[in-house]
Design a protein around this motif. Sequence first.
Motif, PDB file in Angstrom:
ATOM      1  N   GLY A  50       0.847  -1.204   0.000  1.00  0.00           N
ATOM      2  CA  GLY A  50       0.000   0.000   0.000  1.00  0.00           C
ATOM      3  C   GLY A  50       0.867   1.233   0.000  1.00  0.00           C
ATOM      4  O   GLY A  50       1.557   1.510  -0.991  1.00  0.00           O
ATOM      5  N   ASP A  51       0.852   1.998   1.114  1.00  0.00           N
ATOM      6  CA  ASP A  51       1.666   3.212   1.206  1.00  0.00           C
ATOM      7  C   ASP A  51       3.117   2.802   1.474  1.00  0.00           C
ATOM      8  O   ASP A  51       3.492   2.548   2.626  1.00  0.00           O
ATOM      9  N   ALA A  52       3.908   2.723   0.420  1.00  0.00           N
ATOM     10  CA  ALA A  52       5.267   2.186   0.589  1.00  0.00           C
ATOM     11  C   ALA A  52       6.255   2.904  -0.316  1.00  0.00           C
ATOM     12  O   ALA A  52       5.907   3.331  -1.412  1.00  0.00           O
ATOM     13  N   THR A  53       7.495   3.031   0.181  1.00  0.00           N
ATOM     14  CA  THR A  53       8.564   3.675  -0.588  1.00  0.00           C
ATOM     15  C   THR A  53       9.717   2.683  -0.763  1.00  0.00           C
ATOM     16  O   THR A  53      10.122   2.040   0.216  1.00  0.00           O
ATOM     17  N   LEU A  54      10.221   2.587  -1.986  1.00  0.00           N
ATOM     18  CA  LEU A  54      11.420   1.779  -2.217  1.00  0.00           C
ATOM     19  C   LEU A  54      12.640   2.616  -1.849  1.00  0.00           C
ATOM     20  O   LEU A  54      12.771   3.754  -2.300  1.00  0.00           O
ATOM     21  N   ILE A  55      13.510   2.053  -1.032  1.00  0.00           N
ATOM     22  CA  ILE A  55      14.681   2.816  -0.566  1.00  0.00           C
ATOM     23  C   ILE A  55      15.933   1.965  -0.805  1.00  0.00           C
ATOM     24  O   ILE A  55      15.994   0.817  -0.341  1.00  0.00           O
ATOM     25  N   SER A  56      16.914   2.510  -1.515  1.00  0.00           N
ATOM     26  CA  SER A  56      18.145   1.744  -1.723  1.00  0.00           C
ATOM     27  C   SER A  56      19.179   2.166  -0.692  1.00  0.00           C
ATOM     28  O   SER A  56      19.367   3.350  -0.434  1.00  0.00           O
ATOM     29  N   ILE A  57      19.820   1.188  -0.076  1.00  0.00           N
ATOM     30  CA  ILE A  57      20.847   1.465   0.938  1.00  0.00           C
ATOM     31  C   ILE A  57      21.972   0.453   0.750  1.00  0.00           C
ATOM     32  O   ILE A  57      21.700  -0.730   0.548  1.00  0.00           O
ATOM     33  N   ARG A  58      23.222   0.931   0.887  1.00  0.00           N
ATOM     34  CA  ARG A  58      24.338  -0.019   0.814  1.00  0.00           C
ATOM     35  C   ARG A  58      24.599  -0.624   2.206  1.00  0.00           C
ATOM     36  O   ARG A  58      24.529  -1.823   2.385  1.00  0.00           O
ATOM     37  N   GLU A  59      24.873   0.222   3.188  1.00  0.00           N
ATOM     38  CA  GLU A  59      25.065  -0.271   4.559  1.00  0.00           C
ATOM     39  C   GLU A  59      23.897   0.227   5.405  1.00  0.00           C
ATOM     40  O   GLU A  59      23.685   1.428   5.534  1.00  0.00           O
ATOM     41  N   ILE A  60      23.134  -0.665   5.995  1.00  0.00           N
ATOM     42  CA  ILE A  60      21.966  -0.278   6.781  1.00  0.00           C
ATOM     43  C   ILE A  60      22.383   0.035   8.214  1.00  0.00           C
ATOM     44  O   ILE A  60      23.030  -0.777   8.867  1.00  0.00           O
ATOM     45  N   THR A  61      22.015   1.234   8.670  1.00  0.00           N
ATOM     46  CA  THR A  61      22.263   1.586  10.073  1.00  0.00           C
ATOM     47  C   THR A  61      20.953   2.112  10.646  1.00  0.00           C
ATOM     48  O   THR A  61      20.089   2.593   9.895  1.00  0.00           O
ATOM     49  N   PRO A  62      20.767   2.051  11.980  1.00  0.00           N
ATOM     50  CA  PRO A  62      19.532   2.563  12.587  1.00  0.00           C
ATOM     51  C   PRO A  62      19.271   4.025  12.207  1.00  0.00           C
ATOM     52  O   PRO A  62      18.137   4.404  11.914  1.00  0.00           O
ATOM     53  N   ASP A  63      20.317   4.865  12.182  1.00  0.00           N
ATOM     54  CA  ASP A  63      20.148   6.297  11.859  1.00  0.00           C
ATOM     55  C   ASP A  63      19.558   6.473  10.462  1.00  0.00           C
ATOM     56  O   ASP A  63      18.666   7.284  10.247  1.00  0.00           O
ATOM     57  N   ARG A  64      20.071   5.707   9.520  1.00  0.00           N
ATOM     58  CA  ARG A  64      19.581   5.843   8.135  1.00  0.00           C
ATOM     59  C   ARG A  64      18.109   5.451   8.058  1.00  0.00           C
ATOM     60  O   ARG A  64      17.336   6.049   7.309  1.00  0.00           O
ATOM     61  N   LEU A  65      17.698   4.459   8.820  1.00  0.00           N
ATOM     62  CA  LEU A  65      16.292   4.041   8.767  1.00  0.00           C
ATOM     63  C   LEU A  65      15.392   5.053   9.464  1.00  0.00           C
ATOM     64  O   LEU A  65      14.279   5.328   9.007  1.00  0.00           O
ATOM     65  N   LEU A  66      15.885   5.629  10.566  1.00  0.00           N
ATOM     66  CA  LEU A  66      15.061   6.580  11.313  1.00  0.00           C
ATOM     67  C   LEU A  66      14.712   7.808  10.480  1.00  0.00           C
ATOM     68  O   LEU A  66      13.638   8.407  10.630  1.00  0.00           O
ATOM     69  N   SER A  67      15.610   8.202   9.585  1.00  0.00           N
ATOM     70  CA  SER A  67      15.413   9.430   8.807  1.00  0.00           C
ATOM     71  C   SER A  67      14.129   9.420   7.996  1.00  0.00           C
ATOM     72  O   SER A  67      13.583  10.473   7.679  1.00  0.00           O
ATOM     73  N   VAL A 104      17.583  -7.083   1.530  1.00  0.00           N
ATOM     74  CA  VAL A 104      19.045  -7.257   1.438  1.00  0.00           C
ATOM     75  C   VAL A 104      19.426  -8.550   2.157  1.00  0.00           C
ATOM     76  O   VAL A 104      18.581  -9.416   2.386  1.00  0.00           O
ATOM     77  N   CYS A 105      20.689  -8.669   2.558  1.00  0.00           N
ATOM     78  CA  CYS A 105      21.148  -9.872   3.260  1.00  0.00           C
ATOM     79  C   CYS A 105      20.164 -10.217   4.381  1.00  0.00           C
ATOM     80  O   CYS A 105      19.895  -9.387   5.259  1.00  0.00           O
ATOM     81  N   PRO A 106      19.626 -11.435   4.388  1.00  0.00           N
ATOM     82  CA  PRO A 106      18.610 -11.796   5.381  1.00  0.00           C
ATOM     83  C   PRO A 106      19.075 -11.665   6.823  1.00  0.00           C
ATOM     84  O   PRO A 106      18.263 -11.555   7.741  1.00  0.00           O
ATOM     85  N   ARG A 107      20.383 -11.663   7.025  1.00  0.00           N
ATOM     86  CA  ARG A 107      20.881 -11.580   8.401  1.00  0.00           C
ATOM     87  C   ARG A 107      20.661 -10.203   9.006  1.00  0.00           C
ATOM     88  O   ARG A 107      20.601 -10.067  10.231  1.00  0.00           O
ATOM     89  N   VAL A 108      20.576  -9.169   8.177  1.00  0.00           N
ATOM     90  CA  VAL A 108      20.471  -7.802   8.703  1.00  0.00           C
ATOM     91  C   VAL A 108      19.228  -7.653   9.575  1.00  0.00           C
ATOM     92  O   VAL A 108      19.286  -7.155  10.712  1.00  0.00           O
ATOM     93  N   ALA A 109      18.074  -8.102   9.057  1.00  0.00           N
ATOM     94  CA  ALA A 109      16.819  -7.932   9.800  1.00  0.00           C
ATOM     95  C   ALA A 109      16.839  -8.719  11.103  1.00  0.00           C
ATOM     96  O   ALA A 109      16.247  -8.303  12.104  1.00  0.00           O
ATOM     97  N   ILE A 110      17.550  -9.837  11.118  1.00  0.00           N
ATOM     98  CA  ILE A 110      17.494 -10.731  12.282  1.00  0.00           C
ATOM     99  C   ILE A 110      18.613 -10.436  13.284  1.00  0.00           C
ATOM    100  O   ILE A 110      18.358 -10.199  14.459  1.00  0.00           O
TER     101      ILE A 110
END
Length: 314
Positions: free
Chosen positions: A246-263, A273-279
């Motif tokens: 539904g209301d969704a944005t595609l976001i490309s990121i090379r290295e995922i950090t909490p700060d980048r997601l909070l923005s 991305v790599c399945p380990r990141v979420a877990i």
Amino acid sequence: MIDVDGIVRIIEERKAKTIGLQFPEGLKRQGPGIAKDVEARTGALVIVSGDPCYGACDIDDSLLDMVDVLFHFGHSRLMDDDRIVFIEYHHEVEVDTAIRNALPLLGQKVGIVTTVQHIHMLKRMEQLLIEAGKTPVIARGDSRITYPGQLLGCNFSATPAGVDTVLYVGSGNFHPMGAQLSTGVPVIAADPFTGEARKVDVEKIMRQRYALMAKAMDAKKWGIIIGTKTGQKRLELARRIKETAGDATLISIREITPDRLLSFKVDAYVSTVCPRVAIDDAGRFGVPVLTPVEFDIVKGLRKWEDLAFDEIKG
Ligand code: SF4
């Protein structure tokens, strides 16, 4: 031990003038010494990648564009590109003690899985099980997997089906938990570094994941994370998830950090991305970061009891 003679041979055969070296974090400290040695023996200009490297999927593309050959250390081949030479790293540690300690926990028909760091000991693992009167089974994975019996943190396709137990030889929790969730067969983890063996428990991680999915049920705005690393790009999957979200944005990121997601001020993310990141990093993010499998459960496209680790298939 890294085979510098082999590296020098390849450079000479290819008449390469500019060389890239890419190491995972655990091997980086060897970089300056190997660079110096290779430069002295070949006269080539050697550049060592300083960026983080977590797997064979994580090729330093910018460095690759600058060199004739990129030597990528520590991982097995994941993609075919003549400019990249994968140099595996095998731990010289015996597996006998850990496997003997695992024997009382194993059933009769035993699937064997391990990581590339111990893959050269696969025959020995098989032999120890035969000597103990067990029936070992080793399976070939899909095209993302180089060796029979080899697991990646994003691919458990070499985990044999139709066995009583799976024996994982290696350290860490992620691979054996993934193997258990992908097959539903109990996994015994035998750690060659400590010599210990234990039954793998997936209850705790399942509870954590169910709690995050429950939280994400209320999400109105979604971010769908697309990886830019060579072996982690799943644009079609991200596009499919966006259509459902539904209301969704595609976001490309090379290295995922909490700060980048909070923005981005969204309520929940789906990481392709790599399945380990979420877990592995779940506790660091302020909002739920789900895998595509978990997103499907939240949206009613998959049953809650069918929770499994996300996999990147080859
Ligand atoms: Fe390893 Fe993740 Fe890359 Fe798979 S996607 S090879 S688990 S770093």
